[in-house]
Design a protein around this motif. Sequence first.
Motif, PDB file in Angstrom:
ATOM      1  N   CYS A  80      61.424 -29.754  27.047  1.00 22.62           N
ATOM      2  CA  CYS A  80      60.658 -28.892  27.951  1.00 22.62           C
ATOM      3  C   CYS A  80      61.293 -27.507  28.038  1.00 22.62           C
ATOM      4  O   CYS A  80      60.591 -26.500  28.184  1.00 22.62           O
ATOM      5  N   SER A  81      62.626 -27.441  27.949  1.00 17.44           N
ATOM      6  CA  SER A  81      63.302 -26.150  27.995  1.00 17.44           C
ATOM      7  C   SER A  81      62.908 -25.303  26.792  1.00 17.44           C
ATOM      8  O   SER A  81      62.752 -24.079  26.911  1.00 17.44           O
ATOM      9  N   ALA A  82      62.741 -25.952  25.659  1.00 17.93           N
ATOM     10  CA  ALA A  82      62.303 -25.226  24.464  1.00 17.93           C
ATOM     11  C   ALA A  82      60.928 -24.614  24.700  1.00 17.93           C
ATOM     12  O   ALA A  82      60.681 -23.442  24.383  1.00 17.93           O
ATOM     13  N   ILE A  83      60.016 -25.416  25.290  1.00 14.71           N
ATOM     14  CA  ILE A  83      58.669 -24.899  25.591  1.00 14.71           C
ATOM     15  C   ILE A  83      58.769 -23.739  26.572  1.00 14.71           C
ATOM     16  O   ILE A  83      58.136 -22.691  26.386  1.00 14.71           O
ATOM     17  N   GLY A  84      59.588 -23.913  27.622  1.00 11.99           N
ATOM     18  CA  GLY A  84      59.724 -22.863  28.629  1.00 11.99           C
ATOM     19  C   GLY A  84      60.263 -21.575  28.038  1.00 11.99           C
ATOM     20  O   GLY A  84      59.790 -20.482  28.358  1.00 11.99           O
ATOM     21  N   ALA A  85      61.244 -21.689  27.149  1.00 11.81           N
ATOM     22  CA  ALA A  85      61.820 -20.495  26.525  1.00 11.81           C
ATOM     23  C   ALA A  85      60.752 -19.742  25.735  1.00 11.81           C
ATOM     24  O   ALA A  85      60.662 -18.519  25.784  1.00 11.81           O
ATOM     25  N   GLY A  86      59.927 -20.507  25.030  1.00  9.40           N
ATOM     26  CA  GLY A  86      58.843 -19.880  24.269  1.00  9.40           C
ATOM     27  C   GLY A  86      57.848 -19.187  25.179  1.00  9.40           C
ATOM     28  O   GLY A  86      57.439 -18.050  24.920  1.00  9.40           O
ATOM     29  N   LEU A  87      57.458 -19.875  26.253  1.00  7.55           N
ATOM     30  CA  LEU A  87      56.488 -19.287  27.180  1.00  7.55           C
ATOM     31  C   LEU A  87      57.030 -17.998  27.790  1.00  7.55           C
ATOM     32  O   LEU A  87      56.297 -17.018  27.951  1.00  7.55           O
ATOM     33  N   ALA A  88      58.319 -17.998  28.137  1.00 12.06           N
ATOM     34  CA  ALA A  88      58.903 -16.817  28.788  1.00 12.06           C
ATOM     35  C   ALA A  88      58.751 -15.588  27.912  1.00 12.06           C
ATOM     36  O   ALA A  88      58.533 -14.480  28.402  1.00 12.06           O
ATOM     37  N   MET A  89      58.851 -15.790  26.611  1.00 16.02           N
ATOM     38  CA  MET A  89      58.814 -14.633  25.711  1.00 16.02           C
ATOM     39  C   MET A  89      57.425 -14.019  25.584  1.00 16.02           C
ATOM     40  O   MET A  89      57.280 -12.921  25.025  1.00 16.02           O
ATOM     41  N   ILE A  90      56.381 -14.709  26.108  1.00 12.49           N
ATOM     42  CA  ILE A  90      55.039 -14.118  26.095  1.00 12.49           C
ATOM     43  C   ILE A  90      55.044 -12.778  26.829  1.00 12.49           C
ATOM     44  O   ILE A  90      54.239 -11.899  26.551  1.00 12.49           O
ATOM     45  N   ALA A  91      55.992 -12.642  27.788  1.00 18.24           N
ATOM     46  CA  ALA A  91      56.096 -11.400  28.551  1.00 18.24           C
ATOM     47  C   ALA A  91      56.243 -10.189  27.635  1.00 18.24           C
ATOM     48  O   ALA A  91      55.903  -9.074  28.017  1.00 18.24           O
ATOM     49  N   GLY A  92      56.734 -10.405  26.432  1.00 17.76           N
ATOM     50  CA  GLY A  92      56.927  -9.301  25.499  1.00 17.76           C
ATOM     51  C   GLY A  92      55.651  -8.549  25.161  1.00 17.76           C
ATOM     52  O   GLY A  92      55.703  -7.409  24.679  1.00 17.76           O
ATOM     53  N   ILE A  93      54.491  -9.176  25.409  1.00 21.31           N
ATOM     54  CA  ILE A  93      53.208  -8.497  25.149  1.00 21.31           C
ATOM     55  C   ILE A  93      53.139  -7.177  25.911  1.00 21.31           C
ATOM     56  O   ILE A  93      52.744  -6.150  25.364  1.00 21.31           O
ATOM     57  N   GLY A  94      53.542  -7.240  27.182  1.00 23.61           N
ATOM     58  CA  GLY A  94      53.356  -6.094  28.072  1.00 23.61           C
ATOM     59  C   GLY A  94      54.092  -4.843  27.644  1.00 23.61           C
ATOM     60  O   GLY A  94      53.465  -3.812  27.373  1.00 23.61           O
ATOM     61  N   PRO A  95      55.427  -4.899  27.564  1.00 22.67           N
ATOM     62  CA  PRO A  95      56.154  -3.705  27.139  1.00 22.67           C
ATOM     63  C   PRO A  95      55.661  -3.186  25.794  1.00 22.67           C
ATOM     64  O   PRO A  95      55.593  -1.974  25.580  1.00 22.67           O
ATOM     65  N   GLY A  96      55.272  -4.087  24.913  1.00 21.61           N
ATOM     66  CA  GLY A  96      54.764  -3.658  23.610  1.00 21.61           C
ATOM     67  C   GLY A  96      53.546  -2.756  23.761  1.00 21.61           C
ATOM     68  O   GLY A  96      53.484  -1.668  23.187  1.00 21.61           O
ATOM     69  N   ILE A  97      52.571  -3.232  24.552  1.00 22.64           N
ATOM     70  CA  ILE A  97      51.351  -2.439  24.760  1.00 22.64           C
ATOM     71  C   ILE A  97      51.684  -1.138  25.472  1.00 22.64           C
ATOM     72  O   ILE A  97      51.295  -0.048  25.049  1.00 22.64           O
ATOM     73  N   GLY A  98      52.437  -1.265  26.582  1.00 27.23           N
ATOM     74  CA  GLY A  98      52.709  -0.099  27.417  1.00 27.23           C
ATOM     75  C   GLY A  98      53.502   0.970  26.697  1.00 27.23           C
ATOM     76  O   GLY A  98      53.155   2.156  26.721  1.00 27.23           O
ATOM     77  N   GLN A  99      54.563   0.570  26.031  1.00 22.76           N
ATOM     78  CA  GLN A  99      55.403   1.544  25.344  1.00 22.76           C
ATOM     79  C   GLN A  99      54.660   2.160  24.169  1.00 22.76           C
ATOM     80  O   GLN A  99      54.876   3.331  23.832  1.00 22.76           O
ATOM     81  N   GLY A 100      53.778   1.379  23.573  1.00 16.38           N
ATOM     82  CA  GLY A 100      52.954   1.924  22.497  1.00 16.38           C
ATOM     83  C   GLY A 100      52.067   3.045  23.009  1.00 16.38           C
ATOM     84  O   GLY A 100      51.925   4.094  22.375  1.00 16.38           O
ATOM     85  N   PHE A 101      51.474   2.810  24.204  1.00 20.72           N
ATOM     86  CA  PHE A 101      50.652   3.854  24.807  1.00 20.72           C
ATOM     87  C   PHE A 101      51.496   5.100  25.079  1.00 20.72           C
ATOM     88  O   PHE A 101      51.066   6.226  24.785  1.00 20.72           O
ATOM     89  N   ALA A 102      52.712   4.859  25.633  1.00 20.69           N
ATOM     90  CA  ALA A 102      53.599   5.976  25.948  1.00 20.69           C
ATOM     91  C   ALA A 102      53.950   6.760  24.685  1.00 20.69           C
ATOM     92  O   ALA A 102      53.950   8.000  24.674  1.00 20.69           O
ATOM     93  N   ALA A 103      54.241   6.040  23.607  1.00 21.05           N
ATOM     94  CA  ALA A 103      54.595   6.700  22.352  1.00 21.05           C
ATOM     95  C   ALA A 103      53.431   7.543  21.852  1.00 21.05           C
ATOM     96  O   ALA A 103      53.612   8.669  21.371  1.00 21.05           O
ATOM     97  N   GLY A 104      52.215   6.993  21.999  1.00 23.44           N
ATOM     98  CA  GLY A 104      51.027   7.725  21.567  1.00 23.44           C
ATOM     99  C   GLY A 104      50.857   9.014  22.353  1.00 23.44           C
ATOM    100  O   GLY A 104      50.606  10.085  21.782  1.00 23.44           O
ATOM    101  N   LYS A 105      51.011   8.890  23.684  1.00 25.76           N
ATOM    102  CA  LYS A 105      50.865  10.080  24.526  1.00 25.76           C
ATOM    103  C   LYS A 105      51.983  11.079  24.250  1.00 25.76           C
ATOM    104  O   LYS A 105      51.778  12.295  24.309  1.00 25.76           O
ATOM    105  N   GLY A 106      53.176  10.560  23.971  1.00 21.75           N
ATOM    106  CA  GLY A 106      54.293  11.440  23.645  1.00 21.75           C
ATOM    107  C   GLY A 106      53.998  12.246  22.388  1.00 21.75           C
ATOM    108  O   GLY A 106      54.195  13.464  22.346  1.00 21.75           O
ATOM    109  N   ALA A 107      53.482  11.557  21.369  1.00 13.90           N
ATOM    110  CA  ALA A 107      53.142  12.241  20.119  1.00 13.90           C
ATOM    111  C   ALA A 107      52.065  13.291  20.365  1.00 13.90           C
ATOM    112  O   ALA A 107      52.126  14.416  19.836  1.00 13.90           O
ATOM    113  N   GLU A 108      51.077  12.928  21.207  1.00 12.75           N
ATOM    114  CA  GLU A 108      49.999  13.854  21.546  1.00 12.75           C
ATOM    115  C   GLU A 108      50.570  15.117  22.216  1.00 12.75           C
ATOM    116  O   GLU A 108      50.177  16.240  21.883  1.00 12.75           O
TER     117      GLU A 108
END
Lengths: 171, 88
Positions: B13-41
């Motif tokens: 179950c800990s293995a499953i939990g560790a995997g689930l926790a990493m789903i959080a990585g979606i957010g910073p990826g999207i957000g920082q990508g937007f920031a990078a785009g605006k920065g380039a703009e």
Amino acid sequence: MDPNLDKALVLGFSAIAAGLAMIAGVGPGIGQGFAAGKGAEAVAKNPKSSKNTTMVMLLGAAVAETSGILSLVIALILLYGNPLVTTTGSKLIIMASALGAGFAMIAGLGPGIGQGYAAGKATEAVGKRERHQSAIIRTMFLGQAVAQTTGIYALIIALVLMFANPLIKLL
Amino acid sequence: MEPITGKALVLACSAIGAGLAMIAGIGPGIGQGFAAGKGAEGVGRQPEVQGDIVRTMLLGAAVAETTGIYGLIIALILLFANPLIGLL
């Protein structure tokens, strides 16, 4: 069967729930990133106001962080101060409650995104009209407070499931 | 199949939990990508203040990174310093 299996199931489901709770981190990540983008945009449009726009961006992003921290707290409680381990009653209900608490915290996604959006728009507004800064920040905080409500509801449900579970007594 | 022990169950179950926790990585990826785009703009629009723009973008992106790091910490705890095994 391992005689410890009941307890193991509660602990196992707590591990899954800790992972589920952390999914909420998606929200602040998206929201704060949006705010960061708007900050960069505002500095580019009006470099003279860069200090103020950056300050508003960081203020708004700090509020957007809350739901991520709440989820982190629930995950850490599940790992280090798990109240369900010593709870007596149907192990099936207890393990499902752990899972439910983790699921509830996913709600933090919403406030994180929404508050970050508000932070970004406030940053943009301060860049355009610096002299209205205090009114803009006040409005941003007010809106962010309302956006936080559903995250707090989720936190309450998660805490009830963990510390004052009404379902165990019903059996 | 060997009989399931409590310890094995918690670890699985800990293995499953560790995997689930990493789903959080979606957010910073999207957000920082937007920031990078605006920065380039922004740099494209005002190249002369490139330093200021990049500083603000990096500052905001660093804040956006935090929740991803929280998820990583929980996953690492589940994998390498699992407190639940001791409770069994």
